[in-house]
Design an enzyme around this catalytic site. Structure first.
Site, PDB file in Angstrom:
ATOM      1  CG  HIS A 259      -1.836   1.126   1.345  1.00  0.00           C
ATOM      2  ND1 HIS A 259      -2.304   1.581   2.544  1.00  0.00           N
ATOM      3  CD2 HIS A 259      -2.362   1.953   0.413  1.00  0.00           C
ATOM      4  CE1 HIS A 259      -3.087   2.624   2.359  1.00  0.00           C
ATOM      5  NE2 HIS A 259      -3.136   2.880   1.066  1.00  0.00           N
TER       6      HIS A 259
ATOM      7  CD  GLU B 240      -5.670   4.913   2.515  1.00  0.00           C
ATOM      8  OE1 GLU B 240      -4.609   5.474   2.157  1.00  0.00           O
ATOM      9  OE2 GLU B 240      -6.157   3.951   1.909  1.00  0.00           O
TER      10      GLU B 240
ATOM     11  CD  GLU C  75      -2.558   2.875  -3.483  1.00  0.00           C
ATOM     12  OE1 GLU C  75      -2.855   4.074  -3.327  1.00  0.00           O
ATOM     13  OE2 GLU C  75      -3.126   1.930  -2.854  1.00  0.00           O
ATOM     14  CG  HIS C  76      -0.205   6.225  -0.537  1.00  0.00           C
ATOM     15  ND1 HIS C  76      -0.810   7.352  -0.069  1.00  0.00           N
ATOM     16  CD2 HIS C  76      -1.117   5.218  -0.419  1.00  0.00           C
ATOM     17  CE1 HIS C  76      -2.030   7.050   0.337  1.00  0.00           C
ATOM     18  NE2 HIS C  76      -2.245   5.773   0.127  1.00  0.00           N
TER      19      HIS C  76
END
Ligand SMILES: [Zn+2]
Length: 1099
Positions: free
Chosen positions: A72, A179, A75-76
């Protein structure tokens, strides 16, 4: 058609003959680039938007066990600069400029990136028809003329040469952290994680996948890990062209798209990596046959039975698990749900199989329980096994699968387009699965064949020795002794007691079952009449026609002239002021709605699974009934719904169940995410009358089943009927359907002067109000502010256009400043805001920082933007205008989006069907000076005439304060970004490091930065001041809170006398405040309704 050209150029195979919906005018081509990257190109001649998506076959299942969340985080970070476009926000700036946006998500086995942008509306579509000739001629489609090329080139670089810019690492990890924090109090995340945590520890499903600052930053750094290197390593280990699927959708020809894609994406490195598989059980003997008791945040009760299942990816022609989910999840007569609902045990039930990864799957039966159901959860579990026994007792039923085949075939045949980005992102994910390429579109949707063997095999997984149970409730008569590691969910797990297991086995094996459980009846709602009369028109009509307009009935009708599907939408509005008189009345109406819907569940289920649904709801201005879907049997369903609405018999036992459900929903409301609550609080300052949650709750216990029974006929006795009939319906049918409504309801006429009028409060010029409200959830650490500025009447098209353009211009800078640079929180929204007639601009932030601080930061942003606007070049201004015009003129994608647009204008009383065109024309005329003047008057913090009101929702818990070391790291990272933004290179790094290292208390951090800027970098005073100011903001220690402490508003004071733009006033008594406000004029039709009446019959 283009697909006949199965040519092979330079030895390349091109697949073009994909099975597709009947009305799909897109052209498809699948190719594989030399680096093994598989690409689906989609040409849509008239599309006003382009999109691209890339799915990489790696996700959180590949996380390193000691760095959960790394997939994740990558991904950022992947989007933080590339060699060709090193500026970190180059991509987003480009997209915003072209009316677009980007997004990405990380799933278990894949990571999906996509963007969408708009074509300029002035450029005509390249080719109108998809003839072989058109796609063979090399149309001159230059890269410079198409915004898609620039988007693709920027997008592609992320997969070719990403930089993972050092300065952005810390900030993006904080975004990941934020998040995660946003999810912490959300039950769906908590329960999902609990299931994962209780799975086989050797299976990656067991891990935590979002990641946090702790797992991705603090802990690895404490172990001496260089985190940025780890992210780069993860990327180089798992990202490879042969694991990627690319989808590009645009109006350019397939050949052009192919050329562009080849030019950009052939450079993505290929490492010939294998496909990820996990051939190990998700739940082993150790985890199976356990029962978990878990406590949710919100009040809810449920029972989940989860069976270890297989991965069904290759069985897409027969989809065997859908046989089981159809029967177990059925809601009609004979079903599990119908039976346990009749016993008062349940409110809902869902069943279905899911593939977790290549190698394993799950099959879950999930039941929403009532209080009684919770007490009887063992009986409910046994009933599920009795039904499973019933299913396994007889061979797989071909007629059932045939029904499913027919429904899935019809649905696919008439499937309407989804928006470009959803199409691209979805298909890129689907391409990772082993579908025959010609079935890429149809495979996931259609059941192609009945395979008795595969179904029998599937059924063998549903056994009493192959499941686990989860029971969720706020209260249990025993202690929950464990806490899930990542979300803190309280739970208790134990083996299912042997006596219960024996009863379950008995239920499963025994042939004696309750007579109420049986297979469903034949489905009468499957549509058979599917003809559409297609009459080509030059321009689709933009308004419906008024085909009847008498004393108490109005009918709007439009026969579809562009989508050509055998579907229709019928909206029926029973208008009355009665439904909103008091909180009690509003609650009575909600009971009425819930009871009608509850009584219709069994009947409407067959219709629903056949693509025909209904909706019955209550509003502040009446009741509405909507029926939509395949029009063949629409009238049958409508008649049944009307009768139920008219003849409802309130059953005591159902009332009790609904009462309990409403109680929980009202109580849960205040535990929702603050940013979901804030709009309701803001709205009460716009509406003349509003009924708040806290006023409804105390009324609940004063309402009986009899009250509802006696009350609702009063609404129906007198109301106005307004109908919109839209889609594959002739005028005669529209008239007949309305007759049916009138005949059934027989309402008395409601005189025009008794119809409800929509009005709003007018915030006086110079207003500066604050309303503060403590949030109820004691565990929540997030504050939320909604900062609203009033501009005027919504139906003033010039004000509306200015607000739209302001929203477009501030979108990217607001997000960049408040979320990216200042790190205030994951949720940051800005944009125009419209109520009935109220129009304005708002900024919303959910943050761990308190609301007064946020208010100061918003004002700081508005000040910065005021300057940006003043200095904006004509060219930039025009491009923002263009982007907004394109958005307003975006084509309607399908029949229901047109119905929704029409209905919005009818329901809102304005009948402003041409609003989008009016907006585009008004935008066209706006000059930069208009916008500067507008800003100075309505938005600028220095305006003495603007009207502002902000709602502050205050968290009760405090977030953990970062340590001094964390603050130091953050300070250095932030300073580098800010200096780069000011075009000042952050050299002399050592000096900065030393100064920061010597700081011994957080209070002196900004002094150290100030010295660095002045003495080491020797910046000019004004630049240094600015940089320091922003650095403080990024550290959360900016000076600007409120300019002055708010004063309280005396209930007796005249609001006009206390307004002073410079001094905030605290609203303490909402009622008194509202009483002192003026009220706007009401919504009126923008044109005389007579103008919509069809003049000449042309049939
Ligand atoms: Zn994310």
């Amino acid at each position: 058609m283009a697909e006949e050209l199965g040519r092979s150029v330079r030895g390349r195979q091109r697949i073009e003959d994909l099975e597709r919906p009947q009305l799909d005018d897109r052209a498809y081509r699948i190719i594989t680039l030399p680096n093994q990257l598989e690409v689906l190109l989609i040409h849509e001649a008239g599309t006003d938007k382009a999109s691209a998506a890339l799915d990489v076959n790696v996700g959180s299942f590949s996380d390193a066990p000691d760095m959960p969340g790394i997939a994740h985080a990558v991904e950022h970070l992947l989007f933080m600069g590339t060699e060709k476009y090193p500026e970190e926000n180059a991509y987003n700036q480009y997209l915003t400029r072209h009316g677009g946006y980007s997004n990405a998500f990380t799933a278990s086995t894949s990571t999906n990136y996509y963007f969408e942008l708009s074509y300029p509306s002035s450029t005509p579509a390249s080719s109108q028809s998809v003839t072989p000739d058109a796609s063979q001629i090399n149309l001159v489609e230059s890269k410079e003329e198409s915004p898609l090329w620039g988007g693709l080139d920027r997008f592609g670089q992320f997969f070719i040469a990403p930089l993972f810019l050092e300065d952005t690492v810390d900030r993006e990890l904080k975004a990941v952290d934020s998040e995660n924090k946003k999810n912490l109090q959300t039950d769906s995340w908590r329960m999902h994680q609990l299931n994962k945590a209780l799975a086989n520890p050797d299976h990656p499903y067991n891990h935590f996948s979002t990641g946090s600052y702790k797992t991705l930053h603090d802990e690895p750094i404490a172990r001496g890990v260089k985190i940025r290197d780890e992210f780069i390593k993860f990327h180089s280990t798992h990202y490879s062209a042969n694991r990627m699927k690319l989808v590009v959708l645009g109006r350019e020809s397939l050949d052009t798209l192919e050329e562009w894609v080849e030019e950009i994406f052939a450079k993505v490195p290929n490492k010939d990596l294998g496909q990820n598989r996990w051939d190990m059980p998700v739940y082993t003997e150790k985890e199976l046959l356990t029962q978990t008791f878990a406590k949710p945040v919100l009040e809810s009760r449920s029972l989940d039975l989860q069976f270890a299942y297989r991965d069904e990816e290759k069985l897409y022609e027969s989809h065997p698990s859908r046989y089981m989910s159809h029967l177990l999840g059925h809601e009609g007569p004979g079903s599990i749900l119908a039976h346990i609902k009749a016993k008062g045990w349940a409110n809902g039930l869902g069943a279905g199989g899911s593939t977790l990864c290549p190698g394993s799957g799950l099959f879950t039966v999930s039941i929403k329980l009532t209080d009684e159901g919770l007490k009887n959860y063992k009986e409910v579990a046994k009933l599920v096994f009795q039904y499973i026994g019933l299913m396994r007792d007889q061979p797989p039923q071909e007629w059932i699968v045939e029904e499913q085949m027919r429904i899935s075939e019809v649905e696919f045949r008439f499937k309407q387009k989804s928006p470009p980005s959803r199409t691209a992102s979805g298909l890129a994910g689907i391409m990772q699965r082993p579908y025959d390429r010609k079935m890429l579109l149809s495979g996931p949707a259609i059941i192609k064949k009945f395979d008795a063997n595969l179904i029998s095999e599937a059924l063998t997984y549903l056994r009493p020795d192959n499941f686990r149970m989860t029971i969720v409730s706020k209260e249990f008569p025993f202690e929950l002794d464990q806490r899930e590691k990542w979300y803190g969910t309280e739970y208790k797990i134990e083996r299912i007691p042997e006596d219960l297991l024996a009863e379950i086995r008995e239920a499963f094996e025994s042939k004696s079952r309750p007579a109420e459980l049986h297979f469903p009846h034949k489905n009468e709602f499957i549509p058979t009449r599917l003809d559409v009369e297609k009459k080509e028109v030059e321009q689709p009509a933009k308004e419906p026609k008024l085909i009847r307009n008498d004393e108490n009935v109005r009918i709007w009708w439009k026969k579809d002239d562009q989508f050509w599907v055998p579907k229709a939408n019928v909206h029926i509005y029973l208008r009355t002021p009665m439904t909103n008189v008091t909180a009690r009345v509003s609650l009575l109406c909600t009971f009425y709605r819930e009871l009608v819907n509850d009584a219709l569940v069994e009947y409407a289920y067959d219709a629903e699974i056949s693509g025909l649904g209904y909706d019955f709801t209550n509003h502040s201005t009446g009741l509405s009934i909507t029926v939509s879907g395949f029009n063949d049997k629409l009238h049958v369903l409508l008649e049944k719904v009307l009768l139920q609405v008219r003849d409802l018999k309130v059953q005591e036992d159902r009332f009790t169940v609904i009462h309990d459900r409403m109680m929980r929903s009202l109580r849960n409301w205040e535990f929702r995410q603050p940013f979901h609550q804030v709009g309701t609080y803001s709205r009460q300052f716009k509406d003349e009358k509003s009924i708040m949650n806290e006023e409804l709750l105390p009324e609940l216990d004063n309402i009986t089943a009899q009250d509802v029974q006696q009350f609702f006929p009063q609404i129906l006795a007198q109301c106005q009927i307004e109908v919109l009939a839209h889609g594959n319906l002739y005028k005669e049918e529209a008239l007949k359907l309305t007759d049916l409504v009138e005949r059934t309801m027989k309402p008395n006429r409601l005189p025009a002067n008794q119809l409800p009028t929509r009005r709003n409060l007018i915030w006086p010029s110079g207003s500066n109000f604050i309303y503060e409200k403590p949030l109820k959830d004691l565990a929540n650490v997030n504050h939320c502010i909604e900062y609203s500025l009033f501009a005027g009447h919504r139906y003033d098209s010039v004000i509306r256009a200015k607000l739209l353009l302001l929203g477009q211009m501030t979108d990217e800078p607001c997000f960049n400043q408040l979320r990216t640079i200042e790190q205030l929180g994951y949720v940051v929204f800005s944009g125009p805001s419209f109520n009935d007639v109220w129009s304005g601009y708002r900024i919303l932030i959910q943050s761990e920082k308190d609301c007064r601080y946020l208010e100061g930061r918003i004002e700081h942003f508005l000040n910065t933007f005021e300057k940006t606007l003043g200095e904006m070049s004509e060219e930039d201004f025009e491009s923002h205008k263009r982007a907004m015009i394109n958005k307003r003129l975006a084509k309607l994608k399908n029949l229901s989006s047109e119905a929704t647009r029409f209905w919005g204008h009818i329901y809102g009383d304005s009948y402003d069907f041409l609003q989008a065109d009016v907006d585009a024309a008004t935008l066209e005329k706006l000059t930069k000076k208009d916008m500067v003047d507008f800003f100075n008057h309505y938005i600028s913090t220095s305006s003495s005439q603007r009207s502002k009101l902000s709602v502050h929702l205050q968290a009760q818990a405090k977030a953990k304060e970062p340590t001094l070391d964390e603050k130091k790291t953050a300070a250095i990272a932030a300073l580098k970004i800010i200096l780069t933004e000011h075009n000042s290179s952050p050299d002399n790094d050592d000096a900065l490091q030393t100064r920061i290292a010597n700081v011994s208390s957080a209070d002196t951090l900004s002094d150290a930065i100030a010295s660095y800027l002045a003495q080491d970098l020797k910046l000019a005073q004004d630049v240094a001041d600015k940089v320091l100011d922003e650095a403080k903001a990024a550290l959360g220690v900016a000076d600007s809170g409120l300019p002055a402490a708010p004063q309280s508003l005396d209930a007796a004071a005249d609001v006009e006398s206390v307004v002073d733009a410079g001094h905030p006033v605290l609203i303490e008594d909402v009622h008194a405040w509202k009483a002192s406000m003026h009220v706007s004029s009401g919504v009126r039709p923008v044109r005389n309704l007579e103008e919509f009446v069809e003049l000449v019959e042309k049939l």
